[in-house]
Scaffold this active site. Structure first.
Site, PDB file in Angstrom:
ATOM      1  N   CYS A 402       0.811  -1.209   0.000  1.00 54.55           N
ATOM      2  CA  CYS A 402       0.000   0.000   0.000  1.00 54.55           C
ATOM      3  C   CYS A 402       0.847   1.263   0.000  1.00 54.55           C
ATOM      4  CB  CYS A 402      -0.947  -0.006   1.204  1.00 54.55           C
ATOM      5  SG  CYS A 402      -2.509  -0.803   0.832  1.00 54.55           S
ATOM      6  N   LYS A 405       0.364   3.224  -3.217  1.00 59.97           N
ATOM      7  CA  LYS A 405      -0.959   3.715  -3.602  1.00 59.97           C
ATOM      8  C   LYS A 405      -0.907   5.175  -4.029  1.00 59.97           C
ATOM      9  CE  LYS A 405      -4.817   2.604  -1.694  1.00 59.97           C
ATOM     10  NZ  LYS A 405      -5.945   2.314  -0.795  1.00 59.97           N
ATOM     11  N   GLY A 431     -16.672   5.635  -2.472  1.00 55.99           N
ATOM     12  CA  GLY A 431     -16.681   6.339  -1.183  1.00 55.99           C
ATOM     13  C   GLY A 431     -16.591   5.424   0.004  1.00 55.99           C
ATOM     14  N   ASP A 432     -17.132   4.211  -0.090  1.00 58.96           N
ATOM     15  CA  ASP A 432     -17.001   3.284   1.042  1.00 58.96           C
ATOM     16  C   ASP A 432     -16.002   2.199   0.676  1.00 58.96           C
ATOM     17  OD1 ASP A 432     -17.675   1.858   3.536  1.00 58.96           O
ATOM     18  OD2 ASP A 432     -19.413   3.189   3.512  1.00 58.96           O
TER      19      ASP A 432
END
Length: 730
Positions: A402, A405, A431-432
């Site tokens: 990550c 990212k 968004g979630d």
């Protein structure tokens, strides 16, 4: 990671992290062999250097000073590290077999697994005694004994050779330094102690043992070990608070099933260091030099290393092999507990503090080979490059996981341009943690995630990538349903390509099957580097959103943070004094491989909001939760769990390449003290924990349920009324 210029074609497998293999890896890093993939198998991330063991037992050396960090070394060598214990070799398929059932292929292999001094046929030994070899368990057992040793401890050491004498004197010295007067008995089954040293050195060592109060019993045969005692063949019972075996050299038992030619259980080798199978080499104490028998001694392993390095490469490139010529005699420098040593060669008697200083310099010089490695040169910018290119490239390598990212602000800007969902059965868009679809009477959650590799072990990466991707499903309180893979393989030869793809699919399928999801297939391609991702679905009656926290809720975090910093340190081969980076990396790997299914099931019935902590770091993920609800939060730094070594590395200035963007995304919305712990709030996490809000009156009950299930969870703060602000104290 491997160079994209030269596809890997052949496998070099180093079984064991012994001295010779460590030196081979170091030389490999200085001059890699184009087209080969090199792998080292070892039970742990570090390997002890035998020469400093007596000094460590005596208290002269710290544990980290005598350990070779195989994780750092392998990064320098461009090697794959597989932490596991070899238990066999299938020569028909050319595969090494690990205790967990994993199989690793080889075109050419080398065995350097040392010996054991355990006494498996001595009743009670396994339950009530320690063996000096393997060294790691002995060093840990000794430190544990020191922490609770009685005022007048009684020790029995089985085996009065050089090793037994050294460790007896080292033990006596260390215990004396703690104010304890020990009774130490050194047992020898033969009629004479120290049978393999010259007369001068023997006299010096026997005198030193007497000075330390060590009682030497010859013709003494132990027949049983019990808690607190050792029974001899003549019926005598010796009280013992700590029983140790340094008796002889026991081969690893699995070698007997390899079909290789053995001598008393040890692999017989030729002058080229090859076994009876030309594709398998053996070095160090586990090997028997049939062409020139010698006693077991680390000096031979060290001097075999350059020949092994050449011959492994020669076996794959077709050039002639070299022959190893062991010296007839060698200087033995034997420590005497305190900082004194005796020299054994040609029957002379030389002893004193100056010899210990000489030995100390030799040992430290050897270990210095594994402390600092040459920095890899970054290519210079071409003449006339556009302005700002240097700032974008940066000084640090791009992190994997990550840490690679896209920044939060960049992502939010891109997502804002997407159209809103139009279908009635699409209940949520971007968004979630996952999209939500209406399916019959229930709901289906849908997500996708992938990781840029940070390890050369494709199976390890597959497990972590699968658990990481599942985090979005678990964060919504859903049950995993299905998985599709997206795999980008680096350029490889056909055999290695098939091997890597099979490893990835098998390892990820194991994770998904355990989580209850079916693997439906996927897509693969070839690119510049390894990347592994998955698209997943899950089922839920009512998915838990991340924006529905309530004022007054307690905030629970289920995993420690710090993965980005530790992985960045590993990529940079950071030499952090006073800690073993490899052990921190191993703990980091273990944390990332811990699924969140159990934690999700414990939290889901009570959580008002939930997400998983991944690339944006703890602070930004918590702010996402607060922003959606228009709330603030108070968090205590001293309640946040951190991975072993993360704070130390952060204090040294180590940070993931993704951390600056995470910090920038929190500006104006966080108030926190300046500290290494605060820096870790912005650390991008890979396969991080769940971050959940639960009603305060249920928080302790939920935390207890998590901890009872073995989850390393903690209550780190509480939600408060808005405006949106994260207040950090402690």
């Amino acid at each position: 990671m491997q160079s994209p210029l030269w596809p890997q074609m052949r496998d070099v497998l180093l079984i064991g992290g012994g001295h010779a293999h460590a030196l081979v890896l170091r030389k490999w890093g200085m001059a890699p062999q184009a087209g080969s993939r090199i792998t080292v198998i070892n039970p742990g991330p570090v390997a002890p250097y035998t020469g400093m063991l007596p000094g460590h037992i005596a208290g002269h050396y710290s544990r980290d000073s005598m350990m070779i960090d195989l994780i750092r070394l392998a990064r320098f060598a461009g090697a794959r590290v597989v932490m596991g214990r070899a238990v066999g070799i299938d020569r028909g398929t050319k595969q090494a077999i690990l205790a967990d059932g994993r199989r690793l292929r080889y075109d050419v292999a080398s065995i350097d697994i040392g010996i054991a001094s355990t006494l498996p046929d001595l009743p009670g030994f396994e339950d009530h005694a320690l063996a000096a070899k393997p060294l790691g368990g002995y060093a840990e057992g000794w430190e544990a004994f020191l922490a609770h040793a009685p005022e007048a401890p009684r020790l029995v050491i089985i085996g009065a050779g050089v090793g037994g004498a050294e460790l007896a004197m080292a033990s006596a010295h260390r215990l004396a330094q703690t104010g304890r007067k020990a009774e130490i008995t050194l047992l020898e089954r033969q009629d004479e102690a120290l049978p393999n040293v010259g007369e001068g050195a023997r006299r010096a060592l026997l005198a030193a043992l007497a000075r330390h109060g060590v009682v030497v019993k010859t013709g003494a045969m132990p027949v049983a070990v019990a808690k607190g005692s050792v029974t001899l063949a003549d019926g005598q019972v010796l009280p013992s608070d700590f029983t140790l075996s340094v008796a002889g050299a026991q081969p690893q038992p699995w070698l007997a099933d390899t079909g290789l030619a053995l001598h008393k259980g040890f692999v017989t080798i030729s002058p080229t260091l090859q076994s009876s199978d030309p594709s398998i080499f053996a070095v160090g104490d586990c090997a028997h030099m049939g062409f020139a028998p010698r006693p077991k001694a680390g000096v031979f392993a060290v001097r075999q290393a350059p020949i092994l390095y050449h011959n492994l490469r020669a076996s794959l490139s077709g050039v002639p092999l070299r022959r190893y010529h062991p010296q007839r005699d060698y200087l033995k420098l034997i420590s005497m507990g305190e900082q004194r040593a005796v020299a054994d060669k040609l029957g002379l008697r030389l002893e004193g503090a100056w010899l210990w200083r000489w030995k100390d310099r030799i040992d430290r010089k050897f270990m210095a080979k594994f402390e600092d490695y040459p920095a890899m040169k970054r290519p210079a910018l071409p003449k006339g490059a556009v302005a700002g290119l240097a700032e974008v490239v940066g000084e640090k390598p791009l992190c994997g996981g990550c840490g690679a990212k896209v920044g939060g602000d960049t992502l939010r800007g891109a997502l804002a341009r997407l159209p809103a969902p139009r279908r009635a059965d699409v209940l949520s868009g971007p968004g979630d943690d996952a999209g939500i679809l209406s399916v019959g009477k229930g709901m289906q959650v849908l997500t996708t995630d992938h990781l840029r590799a940070f390890s050369n072990d494709a199976a390890l990466m597959a497990r972590i990538a699968a658990i990481h991707a599942l985090g979005d499903i678990w964060a919504m309180g859903a049950t995993p349903q299905s998985a599709l893979s997206q795999i980008t393989l680096p350029r490889l030869g056909p055999t290695l390509q098939a091997d890597m793809l099979a490893e990835i699919l098998a390892a990820s399928a194991e994770v998904f099957t355990a989580a209850g999801a079916d693997v439906l297939g996927g897509h693969s391609t070839i690119g510049a580097e390894l990347s592994i991702g998955f698209s997943l679905t899950g089922l839920a009656t009512q998915p838990i959103l991340k924006t529905t926290a309530r004022a007054g809720d307690a905030i629970i975090l289920t995993k420690p943070i710090g993965t980005g910093t530790i992985l960045a340190a590993e990529m940079a081969m950071t030499n952090a004094k006073g800690m073993l980076l490899g052990e921190a990396v191993a703990a980091c790997y273990a944390s990332m491989q811990r699924p969140l299914g159990v934690a999700s099931r414990r939290l889901a019935p009570h959580a008002t909001a939930m997400t998983d902590v991944t690339g944006f770091g703890l602070a930004a993920h918590l702010l996402e939760m607060l922003e959606g609800a228009g709330l603030s939060a108070d968090v205590q730094l001293d309640q946040i769990p951190f991975l072993e070594g993360a704070e130390t590395l952060a204090a040294l200035g180590v940070a993931s390449s993704g951390a600056p963007a995470n910090r920038a995304a929190c500006l104006g919305r966080i108030a926190a003290p300046v500290s290494a712990r605060t820096d870790l709030l912005f650390d991008p996490q890979t396969a991080g924990g769940l971050l959940a809000t639960v009603p305060t009156d249920r928080a302790e009950e939920v935390l207890a349920a998590l901890q009872d299930a073995g989850e390393p969870a903690a209550i780190i703060g509480h939600v408060a009324s808005g405006p949106v602000m994260l207040r950090v104290t402690g």
